[in-house]
Design an enzyme around this catalytic site. Structure first.
Site, PDB file in Angstrom:
ATOM      1  N   SER A  72      25.345   9.859  42.954  1.00 16.28           N
ATOM      2  CA  SER A  72      25.810  10.124  44.323  1.00 16.28           C
ATOM      3  C   SER A  72      25.076  11.298  44.957  1.00 16.28           C
ATOM      4  O   SER A  72      24.757  12.281  44.286  1.00 16.28           O
ATOM      5  CB  SER A  72      27.315  10.436  44.300  1.00 16.28           C
ATOM      6  OG  SER A  72      27.740  10.893  45.565  1.00 16.28           O
ATOM      7  N   TYR A 111      23.613   9.350  51.308  1.00 21.42           N
ATOM      8  CA  TYR A 111      24.353   9.489  52.563  1.00 21.42           C
ATOM      9  C   TYR A 111      23.377  10.106  53.561  1.00 21.42           C
ATOM     10  O   TYR A 111      22.714  11.107  53.253  1.00 21.42           O
ATOM     11  CB  TYR A 111      25.554  10.419  52.401  1.00 21.42           C
ATOM     12  CG  TYR A 111      26.756   9.780  51.734  1.00 21.42           C
ATOM     13  CD1 TYR A 111      27.249   8.555  52.171  1.00 21.42           C
ATOM     14  CD2 TYR A 111      27.423  10.422  50.692  1.00 21.42           C
ATOM     15  CE1 TYR A 111      28.359   7.982  51.583  1.00 21.42           C
ATOM     16  CE2 TYR A 111      28.541   9.853  50.097  1.00 21.42           C
ATOM     17  CZ  TYR A 111      29.003   8.635  50.550  1.00 21.42           C
ATOM     18  OH  TYR A 111      30.108   8.070  49.967  1.00 21.42           O
ATOM     19  N   THR A 129      24.454   3.936  51.391  1.00 21.07           N
ATOM     20  CA  THR A 129      25.847   3.536  51.602  1.00 21.07           C
ATOM     21  C   THR A 129      26.093   3.375  53.099  1.00 21.07           C
ATOM     22  O   THR A 129      25.877   4.312  53.871  1.00 21.07           O
ATOM     23  CB  THR A 129      26.794   4.582  50.991  1.00 21.07           C
ATOM     24  OG1 THR A 129      26.508   4.656  49.598  1.00 21.07           O
ATOM     25  CG2 THR A 129      28.251   4.205  51.191  1.00 21.07           C
ATOM     26  N   LYS A 142      24.588  -0.649  50.374  1.00 25.28           N
ATOM     27  CA  LYS A 142      25.880  -0.764  49.673  1.00 25.28           C
ATOM     28  C   LYS A 142      27.016  -0.657  50.686  1.00 25.28           C
ATOM     29  O   LYS A 142      27.089   0.339  51.419  1.00 25.28           O
ATOM     30  CB  LYS A 142      25.996   0.372  48.648  1.00 25.28           C
ATOM     31  CG  LYS A 142      27.365   0.531  48.011  1.00 25.28           C
ATOM     32  CD  LYS A 142      27.325   1.584  46.922  1.00 25.28           C
ATOM     33  CE  LYS A 142      28.684   1.819  46.304  1.00 25.28           C
ATOM     34  NZ  LYS A 142      29.562   2.646  47.131  1.00 25.28           N
ATOM     35  N   HIS A 152      33.805   0.163  49.148  1.00 22.76           N
ATOM     36  CA  HIS A 152      33.922   1.558  48.697  1.00 22.76           C
ATOM     37  C   HIS A 152      35.157   1.736  47.811  1.00 22.76           C
ATOM     38  O   HIS A 152      35.818   2.775  47.822  1.00 22.76           O
ATOM     39  CB  HIS A 152      34.007   2.487  49.911  1.00 22.76           C
ATOM     40  CG  HIS A 152      33.286   3.796  49.755  1.00 22.76           C
ATOM     41  ND1 HIS A 152      32.113   4.080  50.389  1.00 22.76           N
ATOM     42  CD2 HIS A 152      33.584   4.913  49.042  1.00 22.76           C
ATOM     43  CE1 HIS A 152      31.725   5.322  50.088  1.00 22.76           C
ATOM     44  NE2 HIS A 152      32.611   5.844  49.260  1.00 22.76           N
TER      45      HIS A 152
HETATM   46  C1  LIG Z   1      36.292   8.932  43.153  1.00 23.46           C
HETATM   47  C2  LIG Z   1      35.294   8.062  43.849  1.00 23.46           C
HETATM   48  C3  LIG Z   1      34.208   8.638  44.484  1.00 23.46           C
HETATM   49  C4  LIG Z   1      33.253   7.840  45.109  1.00 23.46           C
HETATM   50  N1  LIG Z   1      32.160   8.431  45.662  1.00 23.46           N
HETATM   51  C5  LIG Z   1      31.205   7.651  46.219  1.00 23.46           C
HETATM   52  C6  LIG Z   1      30.010   8.228  46.717  1.00 23.46           C
HETATM   53  O1  LIG Z   1      29.793   9.440  46.643  1.00 23.46           O
HETATM   54  N2  LIG Z   1      29.106   7.396  47.287  1.00 23.46           N
HETATM   55  C7  LIG Z   1      29.284   6.045  47.370  1.00 23.46           C
HETATM   56  O2  LIG Z   1      28.443   5.323  47.898  1.00 23.46           O
HETATM   57  N3  LIG Z   1      30.407   5.462  46.879  1.00 23.46           N
HETATM   58  C8  LIG Z   1      31.358   6.239  46.301  1.00 23.46           C
HETATM   59  N4  LIG Z   1      32.476   5.640  45.778  1.00 23.46           N
HETATM   60  C9  LIG Z   1      32.606   4.164  45.789  1.00 23.46           C
HETATM   61  C10 LIG Z   1      32.028   3.568  44.499  1.00 23.46           C
HETATM   62  O3  LIG Z   1      30.624   3.655  44.504  1.00 23.46           O
HETATM   63  C11 LIG Z   1      32.387   2.079  44.331  1.00 23.46           C
HETATM   64  O4  LIG Z   1      32.064   1.383  45.505  1.00 23.46           O
HETATM   65  C12 LIG Z   1      33.844   1.832  43.986  1.00 23.46           C
HETATM   66  O5  LIG Z   1      34.346   2.863  43.162  1.00 23.46           O
HETATM   67  C13 LIG Z   1      33.991   0.494  43.278  1.00 23.46           C
HETATM   68  O6  LIG Z   1      35.319   0.199  43.038  1.00 23.46           O
HETATM   69  P1  LIG Z   1      36.068   0.456  41.625  1.00 23.46           P
HETATM   70  O7  LIG Z   1      36.362   1.918  41.567  1.00 23.46           O
HETATM   71  O8  LIG Z   1      37.291  -0.381  41.752  1.00 23.46           O
HETATM   72  O9  LIG Z   1      35.138   0.013  40.511  1.00 23.46           O
HETATM   73  C14 LIG Z   1      33.430   6.434  45.143  1.00 23.46           C
HETATM   74  C15 LIG Z   1      34.530   5.860  44.506  1.00 23.46           C
HETATM   75  C16 LIG Z   1      35.453   6.642  43.855  1.00 23.46           C
HETATM   76  C17 LIG Z   1      36.605   5.999  43.141  1.00 23.46           C
END
Ligand SMILES: Cc1cc2nc3c(=O)[nH]c(=O)nc-3n(C[C@H](O)[C@H](O)[C@H](O)COP(=O)(O)O)c2cc1C
Length: 379
Positions: free
Chosen positions: A122, A144, A170, A242, A266
């Site tokens: 990230s 980002y 993203t 994404k 997300h």
């Molecule tokens: C705690 C947390 C932080 C996340 N931070 C980011 C991030 O910094 N950038 C991003 O593109 N997606 C972020 N996501 C989304 C994840 O990349 C992903 O799309 C998502 O967690 C998938 O679903 P799942 O948790 O059910 O596997 C985050 C998700 C969580 C749970």
């Protein structure tokens, strides 16, 4: 005299011994983490409808097993963007991992590297992208786009220089979704944990409500399809978008010349009311017409979920929260254990379904579930 084992350590060991599923890891992580941290990881936006839908959607499909197929060798290997993967599961980008474990993203990188899995790092990681590169993990960089385009370009160039193999932009986060759990908990980054990739850039680096000021003040909500060409020009790396959940945006992504897309909402943290990712996968795959690879994340908790996503046309899947629970419970080993649980379940599912190779997991491998199952009742 032999030292008596520390009772706290014994308790942790007992917990780890009982972690057979991703849900077990989640329960153990809930016991171990401060509520504010657990809620930040577990929560979604709004009423968390989309968050719940992401996991429920897998119950709307059944697997159609074929029998008398030689499954003495099951091979989960595949390729994504021409890169060989030992199994079709990547680590989705997640922010602020040092809240889960003192080594944060470094431990995640070691866990992923031990299995040859790709980690998507990230932008708002709490370990720098260069320090993560030094672990040798296979890595993609999640971007980002900041209003400061110079800083954005510098991030992409740093990722390229540090051996990242793709840029994952993203696109579902022009603004931050409303996370009520975080508001109720007055979520703030614990002292000493900061945005390691953005040090010295004038962004909030540590403590306070860094996350929110980061998004509100610096993130660029004016990003459009016109900017994708600029992003592609910043490095020769493949570009992955994404956060796409519609056929329309899939066609625009193809036209924009991106290399792959991730069907993602997300993890239910952005638009509450957006569809479950598995539900829209068929429409996206159809719109992609095989011209770009389609990956999927959201709600994957077991190997049979990966199997269903592949059957509906995903090239590979990503998991977010599952490995965060592993990280919280057992550091790098926990990340590895969680990935192994999902991978091994995928392999067992492939064997029992008579589909011993990834190419065998085609559309005929799944069918809509009977309505009773869909409502969460036992058939
Ligand atoms: C705690 C947390 C932080 C996340 N931070 C980011 C991030 O910094 N950038 C991003 O593109 N997606 C972020 N996501 C989304 C994840 O990349 C992903 O799309 C998502 O967690 C998938 O679903 P799942 O948790 O059910 O596997 C985050 C998700 C969580 C749970």
């Amino acid at each position: 005299m032999a030292k008596r084992p520390d009772p706290e350590l014994r308790a942790v060991e007992a917990q780890v011994a009982l972690t057979l599923t991703v849900d077990d890891f989640e329960a153990a992580a809930r016991d171990m983490l401060p509520e504010m941290v657990f809620d930040y990881y577990a929560g979604g936006s709004g009423e968390e409808w989309t968050l719940r839908e992401n996991t429920r959607a897998y119950g709307r499909w059944v697997i159609r097993p074929r029998v008398l197929v030689d499954v003495s060798n099951v091979e989960p290997m595949t390729t994504v963007l021409g890169q060989e993967l030992p199994f079709p599961i990547l680590l989705a980008p997640t922010a602020f991992q040092r809240m889960a474990h003192r080594d944060g993203e470094l431990a995640t990188a070691h866990g992923a590297a031990s299995l040859g899995a790709i980690m998507v790092v990230s932008t708002i990681a709490t370990v720098s992208l260069e320090d993560l590169a030094a672990t040798g993990v296979r890595r993609w960089f999640q971007l980002y786009v900041l209003k400061d385009r110079g800083l954005t370009a510098a991030l992409v160039k740093r990722a390229h220089a540090a051996g990242y193999e793709a840029i994952v932009l993203t696109v579902d986060t022009p603004l931050l979704g409303r996370r009520l759990r975080d508001e109720r908990n007055s979520f703030a980054l614990p002292p000493g944990i900061g945005l390691a990739n953005l040090e010295g850039s004038g962004l909030p680096e540590s403590s306070g409500s860094g996350l929110f000021s980061f998004f509100l003040e610096r993130h660029d909500a004016a990003l459009t399809w016109d900017d994708v060409a600029w992003l592609r020009s910043l490095s020769p790396l493949p570009l992955v978008l994404k956060g796409i959940v519609t056929a329309e945006d899939t066609r625009l992504a193809v036209d924009a010349g991106v290399d792959a897309i991730v069907v993602s909402n997300h993890g239910g943290r952005q638009l509450d009311g957006a569809p479950a990712t598995l539900d829209v996968l068929p429409e996206v795959v159809e719109a992609a017409e095989g011209r770009i690879e389609v990956l999927l994340d959201g709600g994957i908790r077991r190997g049979s979920d990966v199997f269903k996503a592949l059957a509906l046309g995903a090239r590979a899947t990503l998991v977010g929260r599952p490995y965060l629970w592993g990280l919280a419970v057992n550091g790098a080993d926990g990340v590895r254990q969680v990935l192994e649980i999902i991978r091994d379940d995928l392999m067992l599912t492939m064997a029992l379904a008579g589909r011993p190779a990834i190419v065998d997991i085609d559309r005929s491998a799944v069918a809509p579930a009977p309505a009773a199952r869909e409502r969460g009742e036992e058939p």
